[in-house]
Write a protein that holds these residues in place. Structure first.
Motif, PDB file in Angstrom:
ATOM      1  N   GLY A  28      -3.478   7.490  11.233  1.00  0.00           N
ATOM      2  CA  GLY A  28      -3.554   6.273  12.035  1.00  0.00           C
ATOM      3  C   GLY A  28      -3.761   5.068  11.130  1.00  0.00           C
ATOM      4  O   GLY A  28      -3.508   5.111   9.931  1.00  0.00           O
ATOM      5  N   ASP A  29      -4.258   3.991  11.686  1.00  0.00           N
ATOM      6  CA  ASP A  29      -4.463   2.740  10.952  1.00  0.00           C
ATOM      7  C   ASP A  29      -5.876   2.734  10.368  1.00  0.00           C
ATOM      8  O   ASP A  29      -6.790   2.117  10.904  1.00  0.00           O
ATOM      9  N   VAL A  30      -6.055   3.432   9.255  1.00  0.00           N
ATOM     10  CA  VAL A  30      -7.381   3.564   8.644  1.00  0.00           C
ATOM     11  C   VAL A  30      -7.803   2.255   7.978  1.00  0.00           C
ATOM     12  O   VAL A  30      -6.984   1.482   7.502  1.00  0.00           O
ATOM     13  N   ALA A  31      -9.116   2.021   7.943  1.00  0.00           N
ATOM     14  CA  ALA A  31      -9.648   0.790   7.348  1.00  0.00           C
ATOM     15  C   ALA A  31      -9.560   0.804   5.830  1.00  0.00           C
ATOM     16  O   ALA A  31      -9.402  -0.233   5.205  1.00  0.00           O
ATOM     17  N   HIS A  32      -9.668   1.983   5.230  1.00  0.00           N
ATOM     18  CA  HIS A  32      -9.568   2.054   3.768  1.00  0.00           C
ATOM     19  C   HIS A  32      -8.780   3.299   3.395  1.00  0.00           C
ATOM     20  O   HIS A  32      -9.231   4.421   3.613  1.00  0.00           O
ATOM     21  N   TYR A  33      -7.579   3.097   2.859  1.00  0.00           N
ATOM     22  CA  TYR A  33      -6.722   4.202   2.437  1.00  0.00           C
ATOM     23  C   TYR A  33      -6.911   4.408   0.942  1.00  0.00           C
ATOM     24  O   TYR A  33      -6.820   3.460   0.159  1.00  0.00           O
ATOM     25  N   VAL A  34      -7.181   5.646   0.533  1.00  0.00           N
ATOM     26  CA  VAL A  34      -7.343   5.980  -0.888  1.00  0.00           C
ATOM     27  C   VAL A  34      -6.250   6.958  -1.269  1.00  0.00           C
ATOM     28  O   VAL A  34      -6.101   8.012  -0.645  1.00  0.00           O
ATOM     29  N   GLU A  35      -5.482   6.603  -2.284  1.00  0.00           N
ATOM     30  CA  GLU A  35      -4.421   7.460  -2.809  1.00  0.00           C
ATOM     31  C   GLU A  35      -4.847   7.940  -4.191  1.00  0.00           C
ATOM     32  O   GLU A  35      -4.773   7.186  -5.162  1.00  0.00           O
ATOM     33  N   PRO A  36      -5.367   9.185  -4.303  1.00  0.00           N
ATOM     34  CA  PRO A  36      -5.879   9.648  -5.591  1.00  0.00           C
ATOM     35  C   PRO A  36      -4.781  10.015  -6.585  1.00  0.00           C
ATOM     36  O   PRO A  36      -5.017  10.024  -7.791  1.00  0.00           O
ATOM     37  N   PHE A  37      -3.594  10.331  -6.116  1.00  0.00           N
ATOM     38  CA  PHE A  37      -2.488  10.721  -6.983  1.00  0.00           C
ATOM     39  C   PHE A  37      -1.326   9.762  -6.725  1.00  0.00           C
ATOM     40  O   PHE A  37      -0.419  10.064  -5.961  1.00  0.00           O
ATOM     41  N   ALA A  38      -1.350   8.612  -7.365  1.00  0.00           N
ATOM     42  CA  ALA A  38      -0.429   7.525  -7.028  1.00  0.00           C
ATOM     43  C   ALA A  38       1.032   7.898  -7.204  1.00  0.00           C
ATOM     44  O   ALA A  38       1.834   7.705  -6.296  1.00  0.00           O
ATOM     45  N   GLY A  39       1.402   8.415  -8.376  1.00  0.00           N
ATOM     46  CA  GLY A  39       2.806   8.747  -8.622  1.00  0.00           C
ATOM     47  C   GLY A  39       3.704   7.582  -8.286  1.00  0.00           C
ATOM     48  O   GLY A  39       3.568   6.487  -8.820  1.00  0.00           O
ATOM     49  N   LEU A  45       3.519   2.914   0.152  1.00  0.00           N
ATOM     50  CA  LEU A  45       4.623   1.976   0.360  1.00  0.00           C
ATOM     51  C   LEU A  45       5.267   2.128   1.734  1.00  0.00           C
ATOM     52  O   LEU A  45       5.928   1.217   2.205  1.00  0.00           O
ATOM     53  N   ARG A  46       5.051   3.251   2.378  1.00  0.00           N
ATOM     54  CA  ARG A  46       5.589   3.480   3.718  1.00  0.00           C
ATOM     55  C   ARG A  46       4.531   3.293   4.804  1.00  0.00           C
ATOM     56  O   ARG A  46       4.724   3.706   5.942  1.00  0.00           O
ATOM     57  N   ARG A  47       3.404   2.668   4.465  1.00  0.00           N
ATOM     58  CA  ARG A  47       2.374   2.417   5.484  1.00  0.00           C
ATOM     59  C   ARG A  47       2.986   1.582   6.606  1.00  0.00           C
ATOM     60  O   ARG A  47       3.501   0.481   6.363  1.00  0.00           O
ATOM     61  N   PRO A  48       2.930   2.071   7.844  1.00  0.00           N
ATOM     62  CA  PRO A  48       3.569   1.337   8.930  1.00  0.00           C
ATOM     63  C   PRO A  48       2.733   0.173   9.454  1.00  0.00           C
ATOM     64  O   PRO A  48       3.213  -0.618  10.266  1.00  0.00           O
ATOM     65  N   HIS A  49       1.506   0.063   8.982  1.00  0.00           N
ATOM     66  CA  HIS A  49       0.611  -0.992   9.451  1.00  0.00           C
ATOM     67  C   HIS A  49       0.549  -2.109   8.419  1.00  0.00           C
ATOM     68  O   HIS A  49       0.794  -1.893   7.246  1.00  0.00           O
ATOM     69  N   GLU A  50       0.194  -3.280   8.869  1.00  0.00           N
ATOM     70  CA  GLU A  50       0.029  -4.404   7.947  1.00  0.00           C
ATOM     71  C   GLU A  50      -1.018  -4.043   6.899  1.00  0.00           C
ATOM     72  O   GLU A  50      -2.068  -3.477   7.206  1.00  0.00           O
ATOM     73  N   ALA A  51      -0.745  -4.367   5.646  1.00  0.00           N
ATOM     74  CA  ALA A  51      -1.658  -4.031   4.551  1.00  0.00           C
ATOM     75  C   ALA A  51      -2.452  -5.259   4.108  1.00  0.00           C
ATOM     76  O   ALA A  51      -2.097  -6.394   4.417  1.00  0.00           O
ATOM     77  N   ASN A  52      -3.526  -4.995   3.398  1.00  0.00           N
ATOM     78  CA  ASN A  52      -4.349  -6.039   2.775  1.00  0.00           C
ATOM     79  C   ASN A  52      -4.918  -7.049   3.762  1.00  0.00           C
ATOM     80  O   ASN A  52      -5.051  -8.220   3.458  1.00  0.00           O
ATOM     81  N   ARG A  53      -5.273  -6.589   4.950  1.00  0.00           N
ATOM     82  CA  ARG A  53      -5.974  -7.457   5.892  1.00  0.00           C
ATOM     83  C   ARG A  53      -7.414  -7.597   5.421  1.00  0.00           C
ATOM     84  O   ARG A  53      -7.893  -6.815   4.612  1.00  0.00           O
ATOM     85  N   SER A  54      -8.121  -8.567   5.898  1.00  0.00           N
ATOM     86  CA  SER A  54      -9.462  -8.851   5.368  1.00  0.00           C
ATOM     87  C   SER A  54     -10.416  -7.671   5.495  1.00  0.00           C
ATOM     88  O   SER A  54     -11.292  -7.494   4.674  1.00  0.00           O
ATOM     89  N   TYR A  55     -10.285  -6.842   6.483  1.00  0.00           N
ATOM     90  CA  TYR A  55     -11.197  -5.717   6.652  1.00  0.00           C
ATOM     91  C   TYR A  55     -10.503  -4.375   6.388  1.00  0.00           C
ATOM     92  O   TYR A  55     -11.046  -3.329   6.697  1.00  0.00           O
ATOM     93  N   TYR A  56      -9.321  -4.395   5.835  1.00  0.00           N
ATOM     94  CA  TYR A  56      -8.590  -3.191   5.470  1.00  0.00           C
ATOM     95  C   TYR A  56      -8.276  -3.260   3.980  1.00  0.00           C
ATOM     96  O   TYR A  56      -8.125  -4.346   3.418  1.00  0.00           O
ATOM     97  N   SER A  57      -8.204  -2.109   3.347  1.00  0.00           N
ATOM     98  CA  SER A  57      -7.861  -2.129   1.924  1.00  0.00           C
ATOM     99  C   SER A  57      -7.184  -0.825   1.532  1.00  0.00           C
ATOM    100  O   SER A  57      -7.259   0.177   2.242  1.00  0.00           O
ATOM    101  N   GLU A  58      -6.524  -0.868   0.409  1.00  0.00           N
ATOM    102  CA  GLU A  58      -5.877   0.300  -0.164  1.00  0.00           C
ATOM    103  C   GLU A  58      -6.349   0.437  -1.604  1.00  0.00           C
ATOM    104  O   GLU A  58      -6.439  -0.551  -2.326  1.00  0.00           O
ATOM    105  N   THR A  59      -6.669   1.660  -2.002  1.00  0.00           N
ATOM    106  CA  THR A  59      -7.066   1.943  -3.375  1.00  0.00           C
ATOM    107  C   THR A  59      -6.154   3.034  -3.908  1.00  0.00           C
ATOM    108  O   THR A  59      -5.980   4.071  -3.260  1.00  0.00           O
TER     109      THR A  59
END
Length: 114
Positions: A28-39, A45-59
């Motif tokens: 779903g639309d998680v508040a913090h997505y962590v990708e441990p194996f970036a490759g 890159l295929r996240r269907p939700h808007e990224a980098n919102r003020s209360y959402y982040s990607e690591t």
């Protein structure tokens, strides 16, 4: 600017591009997505939700510091990265660059990326 994210910049052995839709459907639309194996970052890159919102982040992370540095380079200097990657390829240049990178890694220069 990259606008079509269905194709990653390079193929990656063990990549998750075929599973990306199922991953996001399960998470779903998680508040913090962590990708441990970036490759190739196929899932992020295929996240269907808007990224980098003020209360959402990607690591993202990967054991290969050179891979992480390539992604940083694309983010911070996309045109310079594209220019550097657009050389005509010659076998001699390819081998010379490979030898230089292997030597650089053996000399423990990856710590400088941190």
């Amino acid at each position: 600017m990259i606008t079509d994210l269905r194709k990653t910049p390079w193929p990656w052995f063990g990549g998750k591009s075929a599973a990306a839709e199922a991953v996001w459907e399960a998470l779903g639309d998680v508040a913090h997505y962590v990708e441990p194996f970036a490759g190739s970052l196929a899932v992020l890159l295929r996240r269907p939700h808007e990224a980098n919102r003020s209360y959402y982040s990607e690591t993202v992370n990967d054991l290969d510091g050179l891979l992480v540095n390539a992604w940083r380079s694309m983010q911070m200097s996309p045109q310079a990265t594209a220019d550097a990657a657009s050389w005509p390829v010659s076998e001699a240049d390819l081998h010379a660059r490979h030898i230089a990178i292997v030597r650089w890694k053996q000399e423990r220069n990856l710590e400088h990326l941190m």
